[in-house]
Design a protein around this motif. Structure first.
Motif, PDB file in Angstrom:
ATOM      1  N   GLY A 208       0.843  -1.194   0.000  1.00 49.10           N
ATOM      2  CA  GLY A 208       0.000   0.000   0.000  1.00 49.10           C
ATOM      3  C   GLY A 208       0.871   1.233   0.000  1.00 49.10           C
ATOM      4  N   GLY A 209       0.254   2.404   0.106  1.00 54.67           N
ATOM      5  CA  GLY A 209       1.008   3.649   0.162  1.00 54.67           C
ATOM      6  C   GLY A 209       1.413   4.159  -1.200  1.00 54.67           C
ATOM      7  N   MET A 210       1.550   3.284  -2.166  1.00 57.53           N
ATOM      8  CA  MET A 210       1.884   3.623  -3.547  1.00 57.53           C
ATOM      9  C   MET A 210       1.538   2.416  -4.399  1.00 57.53           C
ATOM     10  SD  MET A 210       6.076   3.259  -3.388  1.00 57.53           S
ATOM     11  CE  MET A 210       6.299   3.792  -5.067  1.00 57.53           C
ATOM     12  N   ALA A 211       1.482   2.595  -5.700  1.00 59.80           N
ATOM     13  CA  ALA A 211       1.132   1.491  -6.594  1.00 59.80           C
ATOM     14  C   ALA A 211       2.196   0.402  -6.549  1.00 59.80           C
ATOM     15  CB  ALA A 211       0.959   2.011  -8.013  1.00 59.80           C
ATOM     16  N   VAL A 212       1.746  -0.837  -6.510  1.00 55.32           N
ATOM     17  CA  VAL A 212       2.655  -1.981  -6.591  1.00 55.32           C
ATOM     18  C   VAL A 212       2.855  -2.318  -8.066  1.00 55.32           C
ATOM     19  CG1 VAL A 212       2.982  -4.411  -6.052  1.00 55.32           C
ATOM     20  CG2 VAL A 212       1.949  -2.890  -4.360  1.00 55.32           C
ATOM     21  N   GLN A 213       4.107  -2.417  -8.491  1.00 50.27           N
ATOM     22  CA  GLN A 213       4.397  -2.736  -9.881  1.00 50.27           C
ATOM     23  C   GLN A 213       4.321  -4.249 -10.108  1.00 50.27           C
ATOM     24  OE1 GLN A 213       8.260  -0.994 -10.235  1.00 50.27           O
ATOM     25  NE2 GLN A 213       7.473   1.069 -10.536  1.00 50.27           N
ATOM     26  N   ARG A 214       3.794  -4.618 -11.262  1.00 53.15           N
ATOM     27  CA  ARG A 214       3.622  -6.033 -11.566  1.00 53.15           C
ATOM     28  C   ARG A 214       4.941  -6.804 -11.503  1.00 53.15           C
ATOM     29  NH1 ARG A 214      -0.092  -9.329 -13.830  1.00 53.15           N
ATOM     30  NH2 ARG A 214      -1.553  -7.606 -14.129  1.00 53.15           N
ATOM     31  N   SER A 215       6.016  -6.204 -12.018  1.00 56.16           N
ATOM     32  CA  SER A 215       7.309  -6.889 -12.022  1.00 56.16           C
ATOM     33  C   SER A 215       7.802  -7.151 -10.600  1.00 56.16           C
ATOM     34  CB  SER A 215       8.346  -6.057 -12.784  1.00 56.16           C
ATOM     35  OG  SER A 215       8.516  -4.776 -12.187  1.00 56.16           O
ATOM     36  N   VAL A 216       7.555  -6.199  -9.705  1.00 49.80           N
ATOM     37  CA  VAL A 216       7.959  -6.360  -8.309  1.00 49.80           C
ATOM     38  C   VAL A 216       7.122  -7.452  -7.647  1.00 49.80           C
ATOM     39  CG1 VAL A 216       8.059  -5.245  -6.045  1.00 49.80           C
ATOM     40  CG2 VAL A 216       8.798  -4.002  -8.094  1.00 49.80           C
ATOM     41  N   ALA A 217       5.813  -7.437  -7.902  1.00 47.04           N
ATOM     42  CA  ALA A 217       4.921  -8.441  -7.317  1.00 47.04           C
ATOM     43  C   ALA A 217       5.301  -9.850  -7.771  1.00 47.04           C
ATOM     44  CB  ALA A 217       3.472  -8.130  -7.690  1.00 47.04           C
ATOM     45  N   ARG A 218       5.637  -9.977  -9.031  1.00 47.79           N
ATOM     46  CA  ARG A 218       6.024 -11.297  -9.546  1.00 47.79           C
ATOM     47  C   ARG A 218       7.333 -11.779  -8.927  1.00 47.79           C
ATOM     48  NH1 ARG A 218       4.544 -10.608 -16.025  1.00 47.79           N
ATOM     49  NH2 ARG A 218       2.305 -11.036 -15.811  1.00 47.79           N
ATOM     50  N   GLN A 219       8.291 -10.862  -8.803  1.00 44.93           N
ATOM     51  CA  GLN A 219       9.561 -11.224  -8.193  1.00 44.93           C
ATOM     52  C   GLN A 219       9.364 -11.621  -6.735  1.00 44.93           C
ATOM     53  OE1 GLN A 219      12.466 -11.759  -9.344  1.00 44.93           O
ATOM     54  NE2 GLN A 219      13.752 -11.773  -7.498  1.00 44.93           N
TER      55      GLN A 219
ATOM     56  N   ASP B 263      -2.703 -14.755  -7.644  1.00 46.46           N
ATOM     57  CA  ASP B 263      -1.778 -14.000  -8.480  1.00 46.46           C
ATOM     58  C   ASP B 263      -2.035 -12.507  -8.328  1.00 46.46           C
ATOM     59  OD1 ASP B 263      -0.365 -16.178  -9.925  1.00 46.46           O
ATOM     60  OD2 ASP B 263      -2.390 -16.614 -10.678  1.00 46.46           O
ATOM     61  N   PHE B 264      -0.990 -11.729  -8.575  1.00 43.34           N
ATOM     62  CA  PHE B 264      -1.089 -10.281  -8.484  1.00 43.34           C
ATOM     63  C   PHE B 264      -2.023  -9.728  -9.557  1.00 43.34           C
ATOM     64  CE2 PHE B 264       0.361  -6.115 -10.022  1.00 43.34           C
ATOM     65  CZ  PHE B 264       0.230  -5.366  -8.858  1.00 43.34           C
ATOM     66  N   THR B 265      -2.774  -8.716  -9.168  1.00 49.23           N
ATOM     67  CA  THR B 265      -3.610  -7.994 -10.114  1.00 49.23           C
ATOM     68  C   THR B 265      -3.377  -6.507  -9.925  1.00 49.23           C
ATOM     69  OG1 THR B 265      -5.887  -7.410 -10.699  1.00 49.23           O
ATOM     70  CG2 THR B 265      -5.511  -8.164  -8.451  1.00 49.23           C
TER      71      THR B 265
END
Length: 559
Positions: free
Chosen positions: A333-344, A375-377
């Motif tokens: 939270g606090g800022m957008a989570v990037q898909r690449s970071v979530a996958r890693q 999975d991340f969305t």
């Protein structure tokens, strides 16, 4: 907008909560400490603090505020501390004394601290010893009567002196000795009150609990008025969302975000506290080697953070030695989570990184993704129980599903307004109780919300707001600056950085001079990482600098 998203709720999650379940936050605190008296509530630098021990310290702290400092219900008290055991002691002590808490970043410059203390009318301030001179220096220009000082080592036992010595050497600060009236040592202040009687104030859900400061497009800090009822409602809303995934009294939470930040305050400091979790406090999360050593020492089950933190951890070579077998919840939270970071993160831990959405003015939680997600969305999830939302156009007309517009929110967690600022309050709160978030969003046919852009021209650095107007004001103070505009640009990692576009008065101004000037007046994350010198800045027909067009302008002379 019809609450069609309720059809997408996970099984067992109620559609509404009872916001009147507790009359005040201290009532919630007392119940929690009774339920989990023998369990550990916090862990910091190897020192555990049980719920029963916390209750004793908190009551003594509240008594000290009442009797020694003579603070009254409704008085404002600033807390300017990092993640240490002292933070929950002072926080709950202030709330039990009926005080209004004003959270402050310990790394504030004197200028930033002065603005917030003056606007809130704080009469007391709790600060770490290495920063207390800032408070002393601004005191004559404020309403501050009392400065309460603590050290890193105050609550971590026999090894505390070693930590204090290390801090003194690192920050080159003298040993703190209270020599003047109105300056107190926190530990001594609390210790002296344990034989005195605490008198519980008459608190109601409508009483103010926090003035949580946030900025705006003007760059002027504003105190969001959050009542006991606002925070209680948000705790219960989030608890209802997580209830099927949490084992009460058994969770171990990693708290790396500072508790003075609204996301960490509510999620870690209040929500997981109520659920009887052990809160592992990380004081210096940027020290990744030490941070990872803590992760290796506890069987943690949950963790909150921002995109930059999850990215740094997942890429660190030592992270492979951490046992993630007990981890079941990761919240960004606090800022957008990037898909690449979530996958890693998921590759490293095996756990999906869940994204949530909130804002200071909503205590803060508004939307959370289902904890069952595999999975991340990029969606920030569904509106939580007892929360209404609608997507509106510029005239306030509700839009159809899928159409982009401004996100409006309504619910028991929405603030009462901005402290002593009627004009700004009326700009964001409608008479019907809708909060205009300033965030552009869309909602799909299942009710999942996606944040598209920010209507406000703020910049997010590791979850903290940076307001261009404030940085511009500071840079404009430099005598060699003719014009300045500040906006966000992306670095190689796809993260926002503060970029200043400057027109010089002469030819002598350098990038190093601008950055050195900013460091005198701004917290480190607000200091521009990039300086671009230009012959002119893009402007509107009325002469207003067009921030959104700054990076597109072609008049750069140096960088």
């Amino acid at each position: 907008m019809e609450k069609f998203w309720l059809k997408s709720y996970p099984a067992g999650v109620p559609h509404t909560i009872n916001p009147n379940a507790y009359v005040s936050l201290p009532a919630l605190f007392d119940e929690t400490c009774r339920l989990y008296a023998d369990k550990n509530a916090f862990l910091s630098f190897g020192k555990y603090l049980r719920f029963s021990e916390l209750a004793t310290e908190v009551e003594a702290c509240a008594t000290a505020f009442q009797q020694t400092l003579q603070l009254k219900k409704g008085d404002r008290i600033g807390i300017m501390l990092p993640n240490l055991l002292q933070y929950p002691i002072v926080l709950w002590g202030a709330l039990k004394a009926g005080l209004i808490v004003v959270n402050m970043n310990p790394q504030y410059t004197e200028r930033e601290l002065l603005i917030q203390v003056k606007d809130s009318g704080c009469v007391a301030l709790v600060v770490l010893d290495i920063f207390y001179k800032k408070a002393v220096n601004i005191q004559p220009a404020t309403t501050l009567k009392h400065i309460i000082v603590t050290t890193v080592g105050d609550y971590i036992g026999a090894k505390g002196w070693a930590f204090n010595l290390g801090m003194k050497l690192s920050f080159r600060s003298p040993w703190f000795v209270p020599k003047t009236g109105g300056v107190y040592a926190l530990k001594s202040l609390i210790k002296a009150q344990k034989k005195n009687t605490y008198v519980a104030p008459n608190l109601q859900a409508t009483d103010i609990a926090f003035l949580q400061y946030t900025g705006g497009t003007t760059g002027t800090p504003k105190g969001a008025i959050l009542t006991h009822g606002n925070l209680i409602a948000n705790i219960l809303q989030a608890e209802a969302w997580l209830s099927r995934s949490i084992v009460l009294g058994k969770e171990i939470l990693i708290t790396a975000l500072p508790l003075y930040h609204i996301f960490s305050l509510m999620a870690d400091g209040l929500l997981f506290f109520k659920m009887g979790a052990l809160n592992v406090l990380i004081t210096q999360p940027k020290d990744l080697k030490q941070f990872i050593s803590v992760l290796k020492s506890v069987e943690f089950t949950a963790m909150t953070g921002v995109n930059t933190l999850f990215n740094a951890l997942s890429l660190h070579p030592d992270i492979q030695s951490v046992d993630f077998s007990h981890l079941k919840l990761s919240f960004g939270g606090g800022m957008a989570v990037q898909r690449s970071v979530a996958r890693q993160w998921q590759r490293v831990t095996g756990v999906c990184l869940l994204q949530a959405y909130g804002l200071t003015e909503a205590s803060p939680a508004v939307c959370i993704n289902p904890v069952s997600a595999l999975d991340f969305t990029e969606s920030v999830g569904l509106p939580i129980p007892s929360t209404d939302i609608q997507i509106c156009d510029d005239k306030g007309n509700p839009l159809e599903i899928g159409e982009p517009g401004e996100l409006w929110v309504k619910g028991p967690q929405v603030m009462q307004g901005y402290w002593q600022n009627t004009l700004e309050t009326e700009a964001v709160l409608t008479q019907e109780g809708w909060l205009k978030t300033g965030d552009m969003a869309s909602i799909d046919h299942r009710g999942f919300v996606k944040i598209l852009d920010r209507k406000k021209e703020l910049i997010l650095i590791s979850g903290f707001n940076v307001y261009p107007a404030e940085v511009e004001m500071v840079i404009a103070m430099h005598p060699a600056v003719k014009e300045v505009g500040v906006a966000a640009t992306m670095n190689e990692s796809g993260e926002e950085v503060v970029t200043a576009y400057i027109v010089k008065k002469g030819d002598t101004l350098t990038e190093k001079e601008v950055i050195a000037h900013c460091r005198k007046f701004l917290t480190h994350y607000k200091v521009p990482k990039k300086i671009v010198f230009r012959d002119a800045l893009p402007k509107s027909a009325v002469g207003k600098i067009l921030r959104r067009a700054l990076h597109e302008d072609s008049h750069a002379t140096a960088s």
